[in-house]
Design an enzyme around this catalytic site. Structure first.
Site, PDB file in Angstrom:
ATOM      1  N   GLY A 100       6.036   0.612 -12.651  1.00 38.22           N
ATOM      2  CA  GLY A 100       5.152  -0.394 -13.234  1.00 38.22           C
ATOM      3  C   GLY A 100       4.901  -1.505 -12.225  1.00 38.22           C
ATOM      4  N   LYS A 125      12.865   9.406  -2.314  1.00 38.16           N
ATOM      5  CA  LYS A 125      13.787   8.368  -2.788  1.00 38.16           C
ATOM      6  C   LYS A 125      15.238   8.745  -2.525  1.00 38.16           C
ATOM      7  CE  LYS A 125      10.699   6.508  -6.296  1.00 38.16           C
ATOM      8  NZ  LYS A 125      10.209   6.694  -7.653  1.00 38.16           N
ATOM      9  N   THR A 138       0.849  -1.182   0.000  1.00 38.69           N
ATOM     10  CA  THR A 138       0.000   0.000   0.000  1.00 38.69           C
ATOM     11  C   THR A 138       0.893   1.243   0.000  1.00 38.69           C
ATOM     12  OG1 THR A 138      -0.012   0.379   2.379  1.00 38.69           O
ATOM     13  CG2 THR A 138      -1.547  -1.264   1.555  1.00 38.69           C
ATOM     14  N   GLU A 147      13.479  -2.570  -0.912  1.00 39.22           N
ATOM     15  CA  GLU A 147      14.164  -2.365  -2.188  1.00 39.22           C
ATOM     16  C   GLU A 147      13.311  -1.566  -3.164  1.00 39.22           C
ATOM     17  OE1 GLU A 147      16.525  -1.755  -4.417  1.00 39.22           O
ATOM     18  OE2 GLU A 147      17.578  -3.544  -3.725  1.00 39.22           O
ATOM     19  N   VAL A 199      12.900   2.543  -4.060  1.00 32.51           N
ATOM     20  CA  VAL A 199      13.645   3.315  -5.048  1.00 32.51           C
ATOM     21  C   VAL A 199      13.831   2.456  -6.297  1.00 32.51           C
ATOM     22  CG1 VAL A 199      15.786   4.564  -5.517  1.00 32.51           C
ATOM     23  CG2 VAL A 199      14.915   4.452  -3.179  1.00 32.51           C
TER      24      VAL A 199
END
Ligand code: ADP
Ligand code: ASP
Ligand code: MG
Length: 814
Positions: A796, A681, A554, A605, A608
């Site tokens: 994506g 990030k 989420t 992981e 970023v």
């Protein structure tokens, strides 16, 4: 001569009794003694019924009726019509006696131990009688023999001690004069010198069979039960447990003493003295090889042979400043317990003699405490000894094996395995035999502890991972699909058995402790309970599975807030949610510390670069002693997509809309467009590089007009984009004039971070970055001029899910 014992489930119904007859018929011995238990569950029913009667509750009659019907039905099903009535009337007359005894208990309102033994004895008496009659009617030459006439005991009702000398004599004499091929005897019951019925303790039919086998020096003692032998752990709790083909007497004894109920602990002793083999077999699977128990087991290689547990344990500890000075304290302590007939299951004493700690059965605890406090009342009044401390509802788990003493490091492995799974160990003991290492734990942790220890010591590296998945949107759904498709691969190649035990989205949550079938997760989730983050956590805590992992797909702050709760339970956290790691440094640090303290990985992981191994690479650099000097990166797949598609012929608004529709942006696209997402990030990369940075310290040169930045929802945001189209066109034109491309770049140098649009000239590493790709350049001590580059698809659902997948595997191989 062979002695075959059939337990309660093996004689629970007419159908199984027929199966028992077949087994006896194929016993490959000229003579067979068959020892039987009461029909499955009958002993418990009898105990309950007498308890009801003793409370002067007339409901005992109904309970008795149930017991009656059960026996009569078995007779009717087994016996041919012509011989039924004689047997029915014999059974009924026995049941009448039972009724009279229960009536007595009801009117007096009391059950004495003597009466209790008398009443429970009907279970075995009836089953042995019915079975012997059935054997005869079906063509075997069978005789019934009442064990009470053979086994002599003391008067310790409930768990009487056998007089072996006299019993052996009677057994031998009887079998010498009785010539029938099959003799059927009730297990569990015996009689005392004064002619009263006694019993040998719950589960005692095994013992009856063993005494008879030893007295007759039988070829073999066979214990027929409902599982295919003695398993590496209780198969009802540890699904992966396997039958042990061959085990030594001592190992079997140790396992049964430590709770492997398949064999009543005293059973081994009589046959051990004579060296007779014991074979444990499954009535429901007679062809399975079962477990052979003999003096030495040929399977020397294995150190740990089995894991068992005893529930219902209390720990008592005696402590006090004056304990060192008082001579013979432990002697007195154990004398008190022995006088009170309390058996001590486990002892740990610190060598300082500062305290003594023992494990005993929960039900013995109140009595033990009273006796101990009484015995040391003088020392207590002097303040030298404190009142006994008591902790109940615990369990002992034990690793057992003859060869354990010759191997170093087993206890280390045992305790680190338990520690990793947050099983709190209350006390530890190594048996004097060095054939076992035991630990006292909370009863709630037993299932997890047994399973995780079993995994460590028996499952040749197959490790089970238990996932709890939050979020079933684009990424969550893709992840579940990948998990389903890769299940077999993970098992075959990485020895990981990955199961999903819980799934929740914002509406519903669904759990299955056996693993949710992933073809149907969506339908099952529909049928689930109303979603509730607190309940979600509580259920996971309750399931208490080993190697549990929370997978957060989420972007929710509420979820991220709960990570510490999970880590404190040693539940690993794998997340693509950036909120936790980009919140206050203090939070980030706390999560990292909790993860190492509770040995539960916290992996992110995908925070970023989606599935790209950016954080992992950075971690490896830092761990190997490299130092990060500078990071330059394009970290927003969304912004890269947008600036890749945006030109003088398109509108900024439309391109952003398209990016959103194709799943390249966060649900709230402003998070990407404003640069916040990139700030988070680079913040995470900075922190992972070792810099103690806050989000507010990062410079953001946002290209969005004020008005767009201030909007509160997606509609007004898009409206603002439309309105300011000309300012976006200006950006494109300026870049074009310099033959540059626009890239939203994040950088970190000397511990300072910034983000903003930059003009990138041709030939630059960023220039040809296409679509939603990300790129990170690491300039370090080892890579000072030519940076270490990680580049590829950075957004994506599919690649994000595979990044989460990779983190899950990292937890699995941790
Ligand atoms: P019976 O009625 O045949 O005497 P029990 O119920 O006394 O059977 O013993 C068999 C049961 O022992 C099994 O069903 C299993 O639940 C339990 N058990 C506990 N530990 C073990 C173990 N290590 N191996 C096999 N069975 C075990
Ligand atoms: N029927 C007795 C019990 O349930 C003895 C036995 O089955 O071994 O404890
Ligand atoms: Mg048993």
């Amino acid at each position: 001569m062979k002695v075959l014992k059939f337990g309660g489930t093996s004689v629970a119904s007419a159908d199984v009794i027929r199966q028992v007859r077949d087994i006896v018929n194929h016993a490959e011995s000229d003579r067979v003694a068959v020892v039987v238990s009461a029909l499955g569950g009958v002993t418990d029913r009898l105990l309950e019924t007498m308890d009801i009667a003793s409370r002067q509750d007339a409901a005992y009659r109904k309970a008795l009726k149930g017991i009656e019907d059960r026996h009569l039905e078995v007779v009717r099903e087994l016996m041919p019509m012509k011989s039924q009535s004689g047997i029915l009337s014999k059974v009924k007359s026995e049941l009448n006696v039972l009724e009279t005894l229960l009536d007595g208990a009801f009117y007096i309102g009391e059950i004495t131990p003597r009466l209790s033994d008398r009443i429970v004895s009907f279970g075995e008496l009836l089953s042995a009688f019915i079975i012997s009659e059935y054997f005869t009617s079906s063509g075997l030459t069978a005789e019934f023999k009442d064990s009470r006439e053979l086994l002599l005991t003391d008067q310790n009702h409930g768990k009487a001690a056998v007089d072996f000398k006299e019993s052996n004599k009677r057994i031998r004499e009887y079998f010498e004069q009785e010539k029938a091929a099959v003799v059927v005897l009730p297990g569990f019951i015996a009689s005392s010198e004064d002619g009263n019925v006694t019993t040998l303790g719950r589960g005692g039919s095994d013992f009856t069979a063993s005494i008879i086998a030893a007295a007759l020096e039988a070829e073999e003692l066979q214990i027929w039960t409902d599982v295919s032998g003695m398993y590496t752990a209780n198969p009802k709790i540890v699904k992966q447990a396997k039958p042990i083909a061959h085990i030594s007497y001592e190992e079997a004894m140790e396992l049964s003493h430590f709770g492997a109920k398949v064999l009543y602990p005293p059973t081994v002793q009589p046959v051990l003295a004579k060296g007779l083999p014991i074979l444990i077999k499954n009535t429901f699977e007679p062809d399975a090889p079962g477990t052979l128990i003999t003096r030495k087991s040929p399977e020397e290689g294995r150190t740990v042979r089995g894991i068992s547990y005893i529930p219902g344990i209390s720990l008592l500890s005696l402590e006090g400043p004056g304990m060192i000075g008082i001579p013979g304290i432990s002697k007195r302590f154990f004398e008190v317990l022995s006088m009170a007939n309390i058996s001590v299951v486990l002892i740990t004493q610190a060598s300082s003699e500062h305290s003594i700690c023992i494990g005993i059965a929960d039900e013995d605890a109140p009595r033990a405490i009273r006796e101990i406090d009484k015995a040391f009342s003088y020392e207590r009044s002097q303040g030298k000894i404190k009142p006994v401390a008591h902790e109940k509802d615990l369990a002992i788990i034990a690793l057992v094996g003859d060869q354990m003493k010759n191997h170093q490091g087993l206890s280390g492995r045992m305790f680190s395995t338990l520690g990793k799974n947050n099983v709190n160990i209350r006390a530890i003991a190594q048996g004097a035999s060095e054939r076992n290492i035991s630990a006292v734990i909370r009863k709630e942790d037993v299932k997890k502890a047994l399973n995780t220890l079993h995994e460590t010591f028996f499952e040749e590296n197959i490790k089970q991972l238990n996932l709890f998945v939050l979020g079933t949107g684009n990424v969550g759904a893709k992840l579940l699909e990948q998990l389903r498709k890769q299940k077999k691969y993970l098992k075959d190649h990485l020895r990981l058995n990955v199961r999903v035990l819980g799934i929740s989205n914002s509406r519903k949550m669904y759990f299955d402790e056996q693993g949710i079938p992933l073809q149907q997760w969506s339908d099952l989730l529909q049928k689930g309970l109303k979603a509730d983050p607190k309940e979600f956590f509580k259920t996971i805590q309750h399931i208490n599975a080993r190697n549990s992992i929370l997978v957060d797909n989420t972007a929710s702050e509420k979820v991220a807030e709960r990570y510490p709760q999970y880590l404190r339970e040693s539940i690993s956290v794998v997340t693509c949610n950036k909120i936790a790691c980009s919140s206050a440094y203090r939070n980030y640090k706390q999560l990292k510390d909790l993860a190492s303290q509770y040995r539960a990985p916290f992996l992110f992981e995908t925070n970023v670069g989606a599935g790209l191994p950016i954080i992992d690479t950075l971690k490896n650099l830092v761990a190997s002693g490299d130092e990060v000097r500078e990071i330059k990166a394009v970290l927003s797949g969304s912004l890269n997509f947008v600036f890749d598609h945006f030109n003088e012929d398109t509108s900024f608004h439309d391109v952003v809309r398209q990016a959103q529709e194709e799943g390249y942006t966060e649900p709230d696209p402003k998070i990407d467009l404003s640069g916040i997402d990139v700030m988070r990030k680079i913040l995470i990369l900075a922190r992972e590089s070792g810099f103690q940075l806050e989000l507010s310290e990062i410079e953001n040169r946002s290209f969005l007009p004020e008005e767009a930045l201030k909007t509160r929802d997606n509609d007004s945001f898009f409206a603002a984009l439309k309105k300011h189209e000309s300012s976006f066109q200006k950006l494109v034109k300026a870049a074009k004039a310099k033959k540059c491309k626009l890239k939203f770049v994040a950088s970190l140098k000397d511990g300072k971070a910034s983000v903003g649009l930059q003009h990138i000239p041709a030939g630059h590493d960023f220039y040809s970055l296409a679509g939603s790709d990300n790129i990170v350049l690491f300039y370090t001590k080892r890579y000072p001029k030519q940076p270490l580059i990680v580049k590829g698809a950075g957004a994506g659902a599919d690649v994000t899910a595979s990044g989460i997948f990779a983190d899950i595997i990292r937890v699995g191989t941790y």
